[in-house]
Design a protein around this motif. Sequence first.
Motif, PDB file in Angstrom:
ATOM      1  N   MET A 146       0.820  -1.196   0.000  1.00 58.28           N
ATOM      2  CA  MET A 146       0.000   0.000   0.000  1.00 58.28           C
ATOM      3  C   MET A 146       0.860   1.253   0.000  1.00 58.28           C
ATOM      4  SD  MET A 146      -3.137   0.493  -0.113  1.00 58.28           S
ATOM      5  CE  MET A 146      -4.520   1.409   0.367  1.00 58.28           C
ATOM      6  N   LEU A 147       1.974   1.196   0.711  1.00 55.95           N
ATOM      7  CA  LEU A 147       2.871   2.345   0.782  1.00 55.95           C
ATOM      8  C   LEU A 147       3.494   2.647  -0.581  1.00 55.95           C
ATOM      9  CD1 LEU A 147       3.941   4.373   2.836  1.00 55.95           C
ATOM     10  CD2 LEU A 147       5.847   2.839   3.241  1.00 55.95           C
ATOM     11  N   ILE A 148       3.899   1.625  -1.311  1.00 55.95           N
ATOM     12  CA  ILE A 148       4.456   1.809  -2.655  1.00 55.95           C
ATOM     13  C   ILE A 148       3.404   2.409  -3.581  1.00 55.95           C
ATOM     14  CG2 ILE A 148       5.341   0.598  -4.694  1.00 55.95           C
ATOM     15  CD1 ILE A 148       6.814  -1.266  -2.774  1.00 55.95           C
ATOM     16  N   PHE A 149       2.193   1.957  -3.475  1.00 59.35           N
ATOM     17  CA  PHE A 149       1.099   2.499  -4.264  1.00 59.35           C
ATOM     18  C   PHE A 149       0.908   3.988  -3.967  1.00 59.35           C
ATOM     19  CE2 PHE A 149      -3.484   3.374  -4.830  1.00 59.35           C
ATOM     20  CZ  PHE A 149      -3.570   3.143  -6.192  1.00 59.35           C
ATOM     21  N   ALA A 150       0.955   4.357  -2.706  1.00 59.77           N
ATOM     22  CA  ALA A 150       0.797   5.771  -2.320  1.00 59.77           C
ATOM     23  C   ALA A 150       1.930   6.615  -2.897  1.00 59.77           C
ATOM     24  CB  ALA A 150       0.751   5.897  -0.800  1.00 59.77           C
ATOM     25  N   PHE A 151       3.161   6.130  -2.789  1.00 64.22           N
ATOM     26  CA  PHE A 151       4.286   6.869  -3.356  1.00 64.22           C
ATOM     27  C   PHE A 151       4.172   6.968  -4.881  1.00 64.22           C
ATOM     28  CE2 PHE A 151       6.879   5.847   0.572  1.00 64.22           C
ATOM     29  CZ  PHE A 151       6.863   7.153   1.031  1.00 64.22           C
ATOM     30  N   GLY A 152       3.681   5.916  -5.512  1.00 65.71           N
ATOM     31  CA  GLY A 152       3.466   5.945  -6.959  1.00 65.71           C
ATOM     32  C   GLY A 152       2.469   7.015  -7.358  1.00 65.71           C
ATOM     33  N   LEU A 153       1.386   7.117  -6.602  1.00 64.13           N
ATOM     34  CA  LEU A 153       0.397   8.162  -6.878  1.00 64.13           C
ATOM     35  C   LEU A 153       0.987   9.561  -6.710  1.00 64.13           C
ATOM     36  CD1 LEU A 153      -2.851   6.756  -5.240  1.00 64.13           C
ATOM     37  CD2 LEU A 153      -2.358   7.046  -7.659  1.00 64.13           C
ATOM     38  N   ILE A 154       1.806   9.722  -5.703  1.00 70.33           N
ATOM     39  CA  ILE A 154       2.452  11.015  -5.475  1.00 70.33           C
ATOM     40  C   ILE A 154       3.361  11.360  -6.655  1.00 70.33           C
ATOM     41  CG2 ILE A 154       4.152  12.229  -4.030  1.00 70.33           C
ATOM     42  CD1 ILE A 154       2.902  10.676  -1.631  1.00 70.33           C
TER      43      ILE A 154
ATOM     44  N   ILE B 204       3.251  10.215  -9.806  1.00 73.48           N
ATOM     45  CA  ILE B 204       2.461  10.463 -11.021  1.00 73.48           C
ATOM     46  C   ILE B 204       1.772  11.818 -10.937  1.00 73.48           C
ATOM     47  CG2 ILE B 204       0.440   9.685 -12.317  1.00 73.48           C
ATOM     48  CD1 ILE B 204       1.444   6.818 -11.794  1.00 73.48           C
ATOM     49  N   SER B 205       1.297  12.182  -9.762  1.00 76.68           N
ATOM     50  CA  SER B 205       0.685  13.503  -9.591  1.00 76.68           C
ATOM     51  C   SER B 205       1.710  14.603  -9.808  1.00 76.68           C
ATOM     52  CB  SER B 205       0.078  13.631  -8.200  1.00 76.68           C
ATOM     53  OG  SER B 205      -0.936  12.684  -8.014  1.00 76.68           O
ATOM     54  N   ARG B 206       2.923  14.413  -9.312  1.00 75.67           N
ATOM     55  CA  ARG B 206       3.995  15.392  -9.517  1.00 75.67           C
ATOM     56  C   ARG B 206       4.302  15.526 -11.000  1.00 75.67           C
ATOM     57  NH1 ARG B 206       7.309  19.691  -8.340  1.00 75.67           N
ATOM     58  NH2 ARG B 206       9.447  19.274  -8.945  1.00 75.67           N
ATOM     59  N   LEU B 207       4.377  14.410 -11.712  1.00 74.27           N
ATOM     60  CA  LEU B 207       4.645  14.462 -13.146  1.00 74.27           C
ATOM     61  C   LEU B 207       3.555  15.220 -13.893  1.00 74.27           C
ATOM     62  CD1 LEU B 207       6.013  10.882 -13.882  1.00 74.27           C
ATOM     63  CD2 LEU B 207       7.291  13.021 -13.748  1.00 74.27           C
ATOM     64  N   ALA B 208       2.303  14.981 -13.535  1.00 74.62           N
ATOM     65  CA  ALA B 208       1.197  15.690 -14.176  1.00 74.62           C
ATOM     66  C   ALA B 208       1.274  17.187 -13.887  1.00 74.62           C
ATOM     67  CB  ALA B 208      -0.137  15.119 -13.703  1.00 74.62           C
ATOM     68  N   MET B 209       1.606  17.552 -12.662  1.00 73.81           N
ATOM     69  CA  MET B 209       1.711  18.959 -12.285  1.00 73.81           C
ATOM     70  C   MET B 209       2.857  19.626 -13.048  1.00 73.81           C
ATOM     71  SD  MET B 209       2.321  20.567  -8.489  1.00 73.81           S
ATOM     72  CE  MET B 209       3.939  19.843  -8.321  1.00 73.81           C
TER      73      MET B 209
ATOM     74  N   THR C  79      11.494  14.194 -10.459  1.00 73.13           N
ATOM     75  CA  THR C  79      11.013  13.197  -9.512  1.00 73.13           C
ATOM     76  C   THR C  79      11.430  13.500  -8.075  1.00 73.13           C
ATOM     77  OG1 THR C  79      10.929  10.834  -9.041  1.00 73.13           O
ATOM     78  CG2 THR C  79      12.995  11.679  -9.895  1.00 73.13           C
ATOM     79  N   TRP C  80      10.563  13.179  -7.147  1.00 69.13           N
ATOM     80  CA  TRP C  80      10.859  13.354  -5.728  1.00 69.13           C
ATOM     81  C   TRP C  80      11.514  12.112  -5.136  1.00 69.13           C
ATOM     82  CZ3 TRP C  80       5.548  15.905  -4.410  1.00 69.13           C
ATOM     83  CH2 TRP C  80       5.622  17.276  -4.679  1.00 69.13           C
ATOM     84  N   ILE C  81      11.350  10.972  -5.815  1.00 76.17           N
ATOM     85  CA  ILE C  81      11.933   9.709  -5.352  1.00 76.17           C
ATOM     86  C   ILE C  81      12.774   9.160  -6.501  1.00 76.17           C
ATOM     87  CG2 ILE C  81      11.458   7.479  -4.297  1.00 76.17           C
ATOM     88  CD1 ILE C  81       8.600   8.504  -3.751  1.00 76.17           C
ATOM     89  N   PRO C  82      14.007   9.652  -6.665  1.00 79.66           N
ATOM     90  CA  PRO C  82      14.819   9.251  -7.817  1.00 79.66           C
ATOM     91  C   PRO C  82      15.096   7.748  -7.852  1.00 79.66           C
ATOM     92  CG  PRO C  82      15.865  11.031  -6.566  1.00 79.66           C
ATOM     93  CD  PRO C  82      14.678  10.579  -5.791  1.00 79.66           C
ATOM     94  N   ASP C  83      15.060   7.219  -9.068  1.00 78.55           N
ATOM     95  CA  ASP C  83      15.414   5.821  -9.351  1.00 78.55           C
ATOM     96  C   ASP C  83      14.557   4.780  -8.627  1.00 78.55           C
ATOM     97  OD1 ASP C  83      17.475   6.731 -10.997  1.00 78.55           O
ATOM     98  OD2 ASP C  83      18.858   6.859  -9.305  1.00 78.55           O
ATOM     99  N   PHE C  84      13.421   5.178  -8.101  1.00 81.71           N
ATOM    100  CA  PHE C  84      12.552   4.201  -7.437  1.00 81.71           C
ATOM    101  C   PHE C  84      11.559   3.606  -8.433  1.00 81.71           C
ATOM    102  CE2 PHE C  84       9.109   2.735  -4.670  1.00 81.71           C
ATOM    103  CZ  PHE C  84       9.833   1.953  -3.795  1.00 81.71           C
TER     104      PHE C  84
END
Length: 113
Positions: free
Chosen positions: A1-9, A11-16, A88-93
């Motif tokens: 669930m945590l990985i999913f949350a970070f993924g959403l963050i 993707i949202s950053r990329l869209a912004m 990206t806020w989480i490089p290479d993840f």
Amino acid sequence: MLIFAFGLIEISRLAMVKESITQATREGARVGIRPTATAADITTRINEELEILGITGAMIEIEPSQFGPADEGETVRVRIRVPMANITWIPDFFDFNVADVSAETVMRRESTS
């Protein structure tokens, strides 16, 4: 669930960032269509827009590269590419298989007559 949350963050950053880059190309093109515009004016305006979100490392391409009196129907093309590593806020993840995020705007120059 945590990985999913970070993924959403991410993707949202990329869209912004994509929307911000698109807005920066529009602002740059608006400056560029003026009869007295220079490439330096366009670059300055784009950097002002990108600075709002702290986007760095942008590659700015402007066509035509030399500005002079506007011909009727001549277009100004502004293209911005930002490396994914600068966004990206989480490089290479996450592997998005995208090297750059880019946007482009084309507008017709204003007439000088």
